[in-house]
Design a protein around this motif. Structure first.
Motif, PDB file in Angstrom:
ATOM      1  N   SER A  33       0.862  -1.184   0.000  1.00 34.18           N
ATOM      2  CA  SER A  33       0.000   0.000   0.000  1.00 34.18           C
ATOM      3  C   SER A  33       0.892   1.225   0.000  1.00 34.18           C
ATOM      4  CB  SER A  33      -0.893  -0.034   1.238  1.00 34.18           C
ATOM      5  OG  SER A  33      -1.223   1.275   1.587  1.00 34.18           O
ATOM      6  N   GLU A  34       0.645   2.092  -0.959  1.00 28.51           N
ATOM      7  CA  GLU A  34       1.493   3.275  -1.117  1.00 28.51           C
ATOM      8  C   GLU A  34       1.505   4.165   0.121  1.00 28.51           C
ATOM      9  OE1 GLU A  34       0.585   3.538  -5.302  1.00 28.51           O
ATOM     10  OE2 GLU A  34       1.934   1.935  -4.738  1.00 28.51           O
ATOM     11  N   GLU A  35       0.446   4.068   0.901  1.00 26.55           N
ATOM     12  CA  GLU A  35       0.381   4.945   2.081  1.00 26.55           C
ATOM     13  C   GLU A  35       1.160   4.349   3.248  1.00 26.55           C
ATOM     14  OE1 GLU A  35      -2.977   3.552   1.144  1.00 26.55           O
ATOM     15  OE2 GLU A  35      -2.518   4.769  -0.609  1.00 26.55           O
ATOM     16  N   GLU A  36       1.645   3.121   3.058  1.00 28.66           N
ATOM     17  CA  GLU A  36       2.272   2.421   4.178  1.00 28.66           C
ATOM     18  C   GLU A  36       3.445   3.201   4.767  1.00 28.66           C
ATOM     19  OE1 GLU A  36       4.067  -1.825   4.069  1.00 28.66           O
ATOM     20  OE2 GLU A  36       2.026  -1.872   3.289  1.00 28.66           O
ATOM     21  N   GLU A  37       3.451   3.354   6.080  1.00 31.59           N
ATOM     22  CA  GLU A  37       4.539   4.065   6.760  1.00 31.59           C
ATOM     23  C   GLU A  37       5.590   3.038   7.136  1.00 31.59           C
ATOM     24  OE1 GLU A  37       6.216   7.352   7.572  1.00 31.59           O
ATOM     25  OE2 GLU A  37       4.212   7.386   6.716  1.00 31.59           O
ATOM     26  N   ILE A  38       6.830   3.281   6.744  1.00 34.14           N
ATOM     27  CA  ILE A  38       7.873   2.310   7.094  1.00 34.14           C
ATOM     28  C   ILE A  38       8.489   2.706   8.431  1.00 34.14           C
ATOM     29  CG2 ILE A  38      10.109   1.384   6.383  1.00 34.14           C
ATOM     30  CD1 ILE A  38       8.992   1.832   3.532  1.00 34.14           C
ATOM     31  N   LEU A  39       8.607   1.740   9.306  1.00 36.21           N
ATOM     32  CA  LEU A  39       9.122   2.052  10.644  1.00 36.21           C
ATOM     33  C   LEU A  39      10.646   1.898  10.671  1.00 36.21           C
ATOM     34  CD1 LEU A  39       6.428   0.221  12.767  1.00 36.21           C
ATOM     35  CD2 LEU A  39       6.581   2.655  12.213  1.00 36.21           C
ATOM     36  N   PRO A  40      11.362   2.747  11.424  1.00 39.33           N
ATOM     37  CA  PRO A  40      12.811   2.606  11.515  1.00 39.33           C
ATOM     38  C   PRO A  40      13.185   1.375  12.345  1.00 39.33           C
ATOM     39  CG  PRO A  40      12.029   4.385  12.922  1.00 39.33           C
ATOM     40  CD  PRO A  40      10.837   3.892  12.179  1.00 39.33           C
ATOM     41  N   ARG A  41      14.250   0.669  11.895  1.00 39.70           N
ATOM     42  CA  ARG A  41      14.716  -0.510  12.640  1.00 39.70           C
ATOM     43  C   ARG A  41      16.233  -0.358  12.801  1.00 39.70           C
ATOM     44  NH1 ARG A  41      16.260  -5.165   9.936  1.00 39.70           N
ATOM     45  NH2 ARG A  41      15.087  -4.480   8.110  1.00 39.70           N
ATOM     46  N   PRO A  42      16.748  -0.253  14.039  1.00 42.45           N
ATOM     47  CA  PRO A  42      18.182  -0.046  14.220  1.00 42.45           C
ATOM     48  C   PRO A  42      19.000  -1.238  13.715  1.00 42.45           C
ATOM     49  CG  PRO A  42      16.967   0.243  16.274  1.00 42.45           C
ATOM     50  CD  PRO A  42      16.010  -0.328  15.296  1.00 42.45           C
ATOM     51  N   LEU A  43      20.188  -0.937  13.201  1.00 38.56           N
ATOM     52  CA  LEU A  43      21.072  -1.994  12.671  1.00 38.56           C
ATOM     53  C   LEU A  43      22.375  -2.008  13.462  1.00 38.56           C
ATOM     54  CD1 LEU A  43      20.957  -1.189   8.844  1.00 38.56           C
ATOM     55  CD2 LEU A  43      19.662  -2.952  10.029  1.00 38.56           C
ATOM     56  N   ASP A  44      23.016  -3.181  13.523  1.00 33.54           N
ATOM     57  CA  ASP A  44      24.382  -3.240  14.062  1.00 33.54           C
ATOM     58  C   ASP A  44      25.322  -2.847  12.943  1.00 33.54           C
ATOM     59  OD1 ASP A  44      23.484  -4.158  16.436  1.00 33.54           O
ATOM     60  OD2 ASP A  44      23.665  -6.292  15.876  1.00 33.54           O
ATOM     61  N   GLU A  45      26.510  -2.419  13.323  1.00 37.84           N
ATOM     62  CA  GLU A  45      27.473  -2.018  12.295  1.00 37.84           C
ATOM     63  C   GLU A  45      27.762  -3.183  11.349  1.00 37.84           C
ATOM     64  OE1 GLU A  45      30.877  -0.049  13.777  1.00 37.84           O
ATOM     65  OE2 GLU A  45      31.622   0.389  11.752  1.00 37.84           O
ATOM     66  N   ALA A  46      27.779  -4.379  11.911  1.00 43.82           N
ATOM     67  CA  ALA A  46      28.099  -5.562  11.106  1.00 43.82           C
ATOM     68  C   ALA A  46      27.028  -5.828  10.037  1.00 43.82           C
ATOM     69  CB  ALA A  46      28.211  -6.773  12.026  1.00 43.82           C
ATOM     70  N   ASP A  47      25.845  -5.271  10.240  1.00 43.44           N
ATOM     71  CA  ASP A  47      24.761  -5.503   9.265  1.00 43.44           C
ATOM     72  C   ASP A  47      24.849  -4.572   8.055  1.00 43.44           C
ATOM     73  OD1 ASP A  47      23.617  -7.431  10.833  1.00 43.44           O
ATOM     74  OD2 ASP A  47      22.288  -6.014  11.885  1.00 43.44           O
ATOM     75  N   LEU A  48      25.667  -3.533   8.166  1.00 40.32           N
ATOM     76  CA  LEU A  48      25.655  -2.509   7.100  1.00 40.32           C
ATOM     77  C   LEU A  48      25.975  -3.071   5.711  1.00 40.32           C
ATOM     78  CD1 LEU A  48      27.071   0.726   8.770  1.00 40.32           C
ATOM     79  CD2 LEU A  48      24.740   0.199   8.084  1.00 40.32           C
ATOM     80  N   PRO A  49      27.051  -3.906   5.560  1.00 42.90           N
ATOM     81  CA  PRO A  49      27.341  -4.392   4.205  1.00 42.90           C
ATOM     82  C   PRO A  49      26.156  -5.136   3.575  1.00 42.90           C
ATOM     83  CG  PRO A  49      29.165  -4.871   5.703  1.00 42.90           C
ATOM     84  CD  PRO A  49      28.050  -4.342   6.546  1.00 42.90           C
ATOM     85  N   SER A  50      25.479  -5.982   4.387  1.00 37.10           N
ATOM     86  CA  SER A  50      24.369  -6.731   3.777  1.00 37.10           C
ATOM     87  C   SER A  50      23.191  -5.795   3.475  1.00 37.10           C
ATOM     88  CB  SER A  50      23.934  -7.891   4.663  1.00 37.10           C
ATOM     89  OG  SER A  50      23.556  -7.401   5.912  1.00 37.10           O
ATOM     90  N   GLU A  51      23.057  -4.737   4.253  1.00 40.04           N
ATOM     91  CA  GLU A  51      21.985  -3.775   3.986  1.00 40.04           C
ATOM     92  C   GLU A  51      22.251  -3.060   2.660  1.00 40.04           C
ATOM     93  OE1 GLU A  51      19.605  -4.159   5.905  1.00 40.04           O
ATOM     94  OE2 GLU A  51      18.314  -2.396   5.821  1.00 40.04           O
ATOM     95  N   ILE A  52      23.536  -2.753   2.416  1.00 36.78           N
ATOM     96  CA  ILE A  52      23.886  -2.081   1.156  1.00 36.78           C
ATOM     97  C   ILE A  52      23.631  -3.033  -0.023  1.00 36.78           C
ATOM     98  CG2 ILE A  52      25.823  -1.108  -0.188  1.00 36.78           C
ATOM     99  CD1 ILE A  52      26.932  -0.091   2.548  1.00 36.78           C
ATOM    100  N   LEU A  53      23.951  -4.307   0.193  1.00 41.60           N
ATOM    101  CA  LEU A  53      23.708  -5.290  -0.877  1.00 41.60           C
ATOM    102  C   LEU A  53      22.210  -5.391  -1.182  1.00 41.60           C
ATOM    103  CD1 LEU A  53      26.070  -8.321  -0.101  1.00 41.60           C
ATOM    104  CD2 LEU A  53      26.205  -6.684  -1.999  1.00 41.60           C
ATOM    105  N   ARG A  54      21.427  -5.360  -0.132  1.00 47.57           N
ATOM    106  CA  ARG A  54      19.965  -5.422  -0.308  1.00 47.57           C
ATOM    107  C   ARG A  54      19.466  -4.236  -1.122  1.00 47.57           C
ATOM    108  NH1 ARG A  54      15.479  -5.394   2.720  1.00 47.57           N
ATOM    109  NH2 ARG A  54      16.173  -4.015   4.380  1.00 47.57           N
ATOM    110  N   PHE A  55      20.030  -3.076  -0.828  1.00 49.05           N
ATOM    111  CA  PHE A  55      19.646  -1.853  -1.543  1.00 49.05           C
ATOM    112  C   PHE A  55      20.019  -1.981  -3.018  1.00 49.05           C
ATOM    113  CE2 PHE A  55      20.724   2.836  -2.329  1.00 49.05           C
ATOM    114  CZ  PHE A  55      19.412   3.143  -2.658  1.00 49.05           C
ATOM    115  N   GLU A  56      21.247  -2.464  -3.261  1.00 47.99           N
ATOM    116  CA  GLU A  56      21.689  -2.598  -4.663  1.00 47.99           C
ATOM    117  C   GLU A  56      20.796  -3.600  -5.413  1.00 47.99           C
ATOM    118  OE1 GLU A  56      26.339  -1.359  -3.937  1.00 47.99           O
ATOM    119  OE2 GLU A  56      25.849  -3.471  -4.256  1.00 47.99           O
ATOM    120  N   ALA A  57      20.470  -4.697  -4.721  1.00 53.13           N
ATOM    121  CA  ALA A  57      19.621  -5.711  -5.379  1.00 53.13           C
ATOM    122  C   ALA A  57      18.255  -5.119  -5.706  1.00 53.13           C
ATOM    123  CB  ALA A  57      19.473  -6.918  -4.458  1.00 53.13           C
ATOM    124  N   ALA A  58      17.711  -4.288  -4.802  1.00 51.46           N
ATOM    125  CA  ALA A  58      16.391  -3.681  -5.049  1.00 51.46           C
ATOM    126  C   ALA A  58      16.456  -2.709  -6.222  1.00 51.46           C
ATOM    127  CB  ALA A  58      15.895  -2.973  -3.792  1.00 51.46           C
TER     128      ALA A  58
END
Ligand code: PEP
Ligand code: MG
Length: 590
Positions: A33-58
């Motif tokens: 749903s376009e109106e959907e509000e995305i909630l912030p979720r804190p990450l550990d530093e170690a999660d950053l590389p996989s988060e960047i990969l997820r972004f690139e894949a998207a």
């Protein structure tokens, strides 16, 4: 790493409100749903590389999606129209935007979909503030593309039904009646929504489409992802994620048991809906979509007790013309022979908004310009429909029914317009039925309390309990928060049904029920006892109601209703009706 991938694959169960029976197990397709509000979720530093990969894949998936759409449009209508997607491709490749997201990730260490949504919104706000038509168009492009990217990040599907090609179960925040009318029956095996109620038109349509459905399952869009293996139980309102083999085996047994009951019901299809002591109750079908017409006879209904014509007006640019409507009504009348069809005139408004009609947004749509009110305000739309009905009625088995009549003046105004239509058709020499029977839906307390007046000018009453309950107890029929107050066995509802029946009988006219109460076999003993002569239910549920009618004694039902009318407690009223139902057709209730 995507939070979802870290989830264990164990079975998980979620509860909602069961609105359409059946069991389905398929892949989930979660609507975004376009109106959907995305909630912030804190990450550990170690999660950053996989988060960047997820972004690139998207970003890559979005790019592929846009190229595919462009290709389809080029093939269908030419390269010129497909070139608008070049601007969308530029957004996914925009280095400034991408870098800002990456910097935001480093700085804030929050989930990338949250950061991306914030950055895209900031971009749009900055561009919107500049008064330049070129930049305004870029805002629309950025919004469109950012929705796609977020959808990919969340693993959700497009709302576009054409995007799906395999059988699936829809999981969505909400489905409107217009969305539901467009569902591909071949592909959509069930649906689950976060909001909704039993008597919303979306739920009513699920029953008529015979698609298992559950509503009011709050937060489910966050729990399920597109591609998940889910089973939905439309009998108890349960969604099971990753069903275990033991669960699947139990559901196979349940499905076999239900199939046996359905087979027994099929055998009584041609029999009459008459109680054991010989009272005939007319058992007809509600039709929502023209496609439902073939189910009427197939389920052994005695014609159509409610043809909800508003569905002819949904999902189109312009309302249907007289000839098109004539064809639908004539077809319905022919298919119903030797029985009759009650055509309800347009009931637009409430939760049914038609893009083809000018129905402005209202603060309280169910109390607004709905149904007969809309028609009286828009006589040319009303007349087009009335003329089509009058012409189709030359087959002599069509009746007209006005929705939401609140008093005798409104009925007279509607009838005056009907008379004008007759005169116009007569002067033009167009054949029509001048003796067509006209009845009304009783769905407002004001109609109940003036039923004695209304009975003088109507040929029948059909009680619309879905609305009568909402207007009498003041419970919005769509609001799941107060669904527990939406109570068909409230003593006031019983008394109102009795008042309407008595007022009708005093003037020699019959009273039926076409609201969802008619299909609820726990209430059949009460309704027969209150003197209801016709029950109109979704075709698929007609065989169950027929079995219930055939199992009961009208005289015992009358005694039950007489005692129920003296009770104060709605739970006690329900318990007594249920006890009689259980005694006579318990196998249908489990
Ligand atoms: C009703 O109100 O009971 C009814 C049958 O009409 P609808 O559900 O279409 O409002
Ligand atoms: Mg109604």
């Amino acid at each position: 790493m995507d939070g979802h991938d870290t989830k264990h694959r164990d079975e998980q169960r979620f509860h909602g409100i069961a609105v359409a029976q059946g069991i389905a197990r398929h892949t989930a397709v979660v609507h975004f749903s376009e109106e959907e509000e995305i909630l912030p979720r804190p990450l550990d530093e170690a999660d950053l590389p996989s988060e960047i990969l997820r972004f690139e894949a998207a970003l890559i998936a979005t790019r592929v999606e846009i190229l595919e759409i462009q290709q389809k449009i080029t093939t269908a209508i030419g390269a010129q129209d497909a070139s608008i997607f070049d601007a969308h491709l530029l957004v996914v490749e925009d280095r400034t935007l991408i870098d800002e997201v990456l910097r935001g990730l480093e700085r804030e260490r929050l989930n990338v979909e949250y950061i991306f949504q914030q950055v895209a919104r900031r971009y749009c706000a900055t561009l919107e503030a500049i008064d330049d038509p070129y930049l305004s168009e870029r805002v629309v492009d950025i919004e469109d593309v950012s929705h796609r990217v977020i959808r990919h990040l969340l693993g959700k599907a497009s709302r576009n039904p054409a995007a799906q090609s395999a059988p699936h179960i829809i999981v969505a925040h909400n489905l409107t009646p217009s969305d539901t009318a467009q569902l591909d029956r071949g592909l959509v095996q069930g649906f689950v929504t976060e909001v909704g109620s039993k008597t919303s038109h979306t739920a009513i349509m699920a029953r008529s489409l015979e698609i298992p459905a559950i509503v009011g399952m709050q937060g489910i869009c966050q729990q399920i992802q597109t591609g998940d293996d889910i089973l939905i139980d439309g009998y108890s309102g349960l969604l099971i994620l990753n069903p275990s083999s033991a669960t699947l085996a139990a559901y196979e047994r349940l499905a076999r048991q239900k199939a046996q009951v359905a087979e027994r019901l099929r055998l009584i299809r041609e029999t009459a809906s008459t109680t054991r002591d010989g009272r005939h109750i007319i058992l007809s079908a509600n039709v929502d979509l023209p496609e439902d017409l073939s189910d009427v006879a197939a389920n052994g209904a005695e014609g159509i007790g409610l043809f909800r014509t508003e569905f002819l007006y949904l999902n189109r640019e312009a309302p249907p013309g007289e000839e098109e409507q004539l064809e639908h009504y004539r077809n319905a009348a022919q298919l119903a022979l030797p029985h009759s069809v009650i055509i309800r005139t347009l009931d637009i408004g409430g939760d049914k908004l038609a893009s083809s009609l000018d129905t402005p947004e209202e603060e309280n749509p169910f109390l607004g310009c709905r149904a007969i009110r809309f028609c009286l305000e828009n006589p040319s739309i009303f007349k087009t429909q009335l003329r089509a009905i009058l012409r189709a009625a030359t087959l002599n088995n069509i009746r007209i029914m006005y929705p939401m009549i609140s008093g005798v003046e409104e009925l007279r105004l509607a009838n005056r317009i009907l008379e004008e239509c007759k005169q116009e058709l007569g002067s033009a020499g167009i054949p029509f039925n001048p003796w067509i029977e006209v009845g009304i839906m009783v769905e407002t307390p004001s109609a109940v309390f003036t039923a004695d007046h209304l009975a003088r000018e109507s040929r029948f009453f059909s009680i619309g309990t879905n609305d009568l309950i909402q207007y009498s107890i003041a419970v919005d029929r769509l609001n799941q928060r107060i669904a527990h107050l939406y109570n068909p066995t409230h003593p006031s509802i019983l008394r109102m049904i009795r008042m309407v029946v008595d007022a009708g009988r005093a003037k020699g006219i019959w009273t039926g029920i076409c609201g969802e109460m008619a299909a609820d076999i726990t209430l059949t003993p009460l309704l027969i006892g209150l003197g209801i002569e016709e029950l109109s239910a979704t075709s698929a549920l007609v065989p169950r109601v027929k079995k219930a009618v055939q199992s009961l004694d009208a005289s015992a039902c009358e005694a039950l209703a007489a005692s129920a009318l003296g009770l104060e407690d709605s739970a006690e009223i329900l318990a007594r009706s249920l006890a009689m139902a259980r005694e006579h057709y318990g196998e249908l209730l489990d």
